[in-house]
Design a protein around this motif. Structure first.
Motif, PDB file in Angstrom:
ATOM      1  N   ASP A   1       0.867  -1.276  -0.191  1.00 38.62           N
ATOM      2  CA  ASP A   1       0.102   0.017   0.042  1.00 38.62           C
ATOM      3  C   ASP A   1       1.034   1.207  -0.086  1.00 38.62           C
ATOM      4  O   ASP A   1       1.367   1.691   1.186  1.00 38.62           O
ATOM      5  CB  ASP A   1      -0.954   0.247   1.153  1.00 38.62           C
ATOM      6  CG  ASP A   1      -1.848   1.045   1.130  1.00 38.62           C
ATOM      7  OD1 ASP A   1      -1.891   2.059   0.115  1.00 38.62           O
ATOM      8  OD2 ASP A   1      -2.375   1.268   2.418  1.00 38.62           O
ATOM      9  N   PRO A   2       1.158   2.043  -1.248  1.00 42.05           N
ATOM     10  CA  PRO A   2       2.048   3.072  -1.288  1.00 42.05           C
ATOM     11  C   PRO A   2       1.582   4.136  -0.254  1.00 42.05           C
ATOM     12  O   PRO A   2       2.381   5.005   0.216  1.00 42.05           O
ATOM     13  CB  PRO A   2       1.981   3.478  -2.510  1.00 42.05           C
ATOM     14  CG  PRO A   2       1.548   2.185  -3.559  1.00 42.05           C
ATOM     15  CD  PRO A   2       0.599   1.661  -2.589  1.00 42.05           C
ATOM     16  N   GLU A   3       0.228   4.409  -0.002  1.00 36.99           N
ATOM     17  CA  GLU A   3      -0.196   5.286   0.964  1.00 36.99           C
ATOM     18  C   GLU A   3       0.234   5.082   2.304  1.00 36.99           C
ATOM     19  O   GLU A   3       0.253   6.187   3.144  1.00 36.99           O
ATOM     20  CB  GLU A   3      -1.740   5.264   0.945  1.00 36.99           C
ATOM     21  CG  GLU A   3      -2.328   5.835  -0.582  1.00 36.99           C
ATOM     22  CD  GLU A   3      -1.721   7.029  -0.805  1.00 36.99           C
ATOM     23  OE1 GLU A   3      -1.722   7.968  -0.086  1.00 36.99           O
ATOM     24  OE2 GLU A   3      -1.509   7.515  -2.114  1.00 36.99           O
ATOM     25  N   ALA A   4       0.498   3.831   2.725  1.00 37.11           N
ATOM     26  CA  ALA A   4       0.984   3.412   4.114  1.00 37.11           C
ATOM     27  C   ALA A   4       2.399   3.288   4.002  1.00 37.11           C
ATOM     28  O   ALA A   4       3.283   2.961   5.064  1.00 37.11           O
ATOM     29  CB  ALA A   4       0.408   2.244   4.549  1.00 37.11           C
ATOM     30  N   ASN A   5       3.191   3.822   3.047  1.00 35.77           N
ATOM     31  CA  ASN A   5       4.765   3.766   3.139  1.00 35.77           C
ATOM     32  C   ASN A   5       5.332   4.421   4.482  1.00 35.77           C
ATOM     33  O   ASN A   5       5.226   5.613   4.399  1.00 35.77           O
ATOM     34  CB  ASN A   5       5.254   4.375   1.846  1.00 35.77           C
ATOM     35  CG  ASN A   5       6.620   4.294   1.641  1.00 35.77           C
ATOM     36  OD1 ASN A   5       7.350   3.459   2.015  1.00 35.77           O
ATOM     37  ND2 ASN A   5       7.400   5.533   1.338  1.00 35.77           N
ATOM     38  N   PRO A   6       6.020   3.450   5.029  1.00 34.37           N
ATOM     39  CA  PRO A   6       6.738   4.188   6.468  1.00 34.37           C
ATOM     40  C   PRO A   6       8.057   4.992   5.916  1.00 34.37           C
ATOM     41  O   PRO A   6       8.445   5.325   7.092  1.00 34.37           O
ATOM     42  CB  PRO A   6       6.888   2.854   7.146  1.00 34.37           C
ATOM     43  CG  PRO A   6       7.174   1.772   6.285  1.00 34.37           C
ATOM     44  CD  PRO A   6       6.307   2.170   5.099  1.00 34.37           C
ATOM     45  N   HIS A   7       8.538   4.652   4.954  1.00 32.00           N
ATOM     46  CA  HIS A   7       9.810   5.361   4.546  1.00 32.00           C
ATOM     47  C   HIS A   7       9.768   6.481   4.205  1.00 32.00           C
ATOM     48  O   HIS A   7       8.878   7.089   3.573  1.00 32.00           O
ATOM     49  CB  HIS A   7      10.549   4.293   3.408  1.00 32.00           C
ATOM     50  CG  HIS A   7      10.585   2.972   4.040  1.00 32.00           C
ATOM     51  ND1 HIS A   7      11.202   2.324   5.094  1.00 32.00           N
ATOM     52  CD2 HIS A   7       9.786   1.913   3.247  1.00 32.00           C
ATOM     53  CE1 HIS A   7      10.936   0.966   4.994  1.00 32.00           C
ATOM     54  NE2 HIS A   7      10.160   0.716   3.970  1.00 32.00           N
ATOM     55  N   ARG A   8      11.059   7.216   4.232  1.00 31.38           N
ATOM     56  CA  ARG A   8      11.280   8.823   3.830  1.00 31.38           C
ATOM     57  C   ARG A   8      12.363   9.033   3.153  1.00 31.38           C
ATOM     58  O   ARG A   8      13.503   8.186   3.404  1.00 31.38           O
ATOM     59  CB  ARG A   8      10.973   9.840   4.981  1.00 31.38           C
ATOM     60  CG  ARG A   8       9.611   9.780   5.851  1.00 31.38           C
ATOM     61  CD  ARG A   8       8.627  10.348   5.148  1.00 31.38           C
ATOM     62  NE  ARG A   8       7.588  10.625   5.613  1.00 31.38           N
ATOM     63  CZ  ARG A   8       6.362   9.583   5.613  1.00 31.38           C
ATOM     64  NH1 ARG A   8       6.555   8.426   5.167  1.00 31.38           N
ATOM     65  NH2 ARG A   8       5.039   9.891   6.298  1.00 31.38           N
TER      66      ARG A   8
END
Length: 288
Positions: free
Chosen positions: A237-244
């Motif tokens: 889920d790209p919307e829930a991506n935890p990375h920055r």
């Protein structure tokens, strides 16, 4: 005035009074499975104790032939101590100052003894009553970033990982760095295959903050871009991506502009606060 006489040489006055440090400095050491003594500095924030254990940041030095033996405003643990973190500054295999055998333990085996040493000394630190073993993160730049990436693919013990100017795909990095003639003395094709973090991307579950400068020739920007793609492309889920990803278009291997250094710290603080302290993500003001 005789410089050899203790106390006879007065310290030079600085342009301003030295600030009061927001904590204390001590040492941590342990003995690894192969019988090697590994030590590191431990910065403890003011107020840390059994009743108020501090969250821990494992800081991994670059080099890799280096050690935590000098002050730097770029990686300054006291700025993190001021935020309430304990900072562990270990010297794992490949570190200088402990003899040739200590270097040779990790030569050509970056994912072996250096990683084992880091985990062992972290175990020793979190066993202290003034350190909170349930709130930890790992951070590193350059070779330290390599080790942060390797750590991400080999353990989920940390709540967050910050990787700056880091080596990701060793087969790609070796021939493209501006110091290829040095790295290729150690980085044989076999070594690259056995020690490349990108081969363990599927195992990464820890949220990662990737930081890289576009003008970095020591560790080219392609390392950071490929790492970022390998992280986000694995998110269901790209919307829930935890990375920055913090990208500096006009910085090199080091973050040199004062305002960029401020942005670096603010972004690191925000990322750690969200994943280590459980606070809401707040975009740094300089990025708004």
């Amino acid at each position: 005035m005789d410089a050899r006489t203790p106390g006879a040489t007065p310290p030079l006055a600085g342009p301003a009074d030295a600030p009061e440090l927001p904590g204390t400095l001590t040492e941590v050491e342990t003995v690894t499975g192969d019988g090697t003594r590994v030590r590191g500095w431990l910065v403890l924030p003011t107020g840390a104790g059994p009743d108020a254990p501090a969250p821990l940041l494992l800081w991994i030095h670059g080099g890799p032939l280096n050690s935590w033996n000098a002050w730097s405003w770029r990686w300054n643990p006291w700025l993190m101590a001021a935020r309430g973190y304990a900072v562990l500054l270990p010297d794992p295999a490949l570190s200088t100052g402990y003899g040739q055998d200590f270097v040779q333990r990790g030569w050509g085996h970056w994912g072996g003894p250096p990683f084992d040493d880091l985990m062992a000394v972290t175990d020793a630190a979190v066993a202290r009553p003034d350190v909170d073993a349930t709130r930890t993160a790992a951070m590193g730049g350059s070779f330290g970033g390599y080790m942060a990436n390797w750590t991400a693919g080999h353990t989920d013990r940390f709540a967050a990982i910050v990787t700056h100017a880091s080596l990701w795909a060793l087969d790609q990095f070796g021939p493209t760095t501006d110091h290829a003639e040095y790295w290729l003395t150690e980085m044989t094709p076999e070594m690259a295959r056995e020690n490349s973090p990108h081969l363990h991307a599927d195992a990464i579950t820890t949220p990662m903050l990737v930081i890289h400068g576009d003008r970095d020739h020591r560790v080219p920007i392609g390392e950071g871009l490929r790492l970022w793609w390998d992280l986000v492309s694995r998110q269901a889920d790209p919307e829930a991506n935890p990375h920055r990803f913090l990208y500096f278009p006009d910085e090199n291997h080091w973050v040199l502009a004062p305002n960029h250094a401020k942005l670096w710290y603010e972004t690191v603080h925000a990322f750690l606060a969200a994943h280590v302290l459980g606070e809401e993500w707040e975009t740094p003001e300089l990025l708004r």
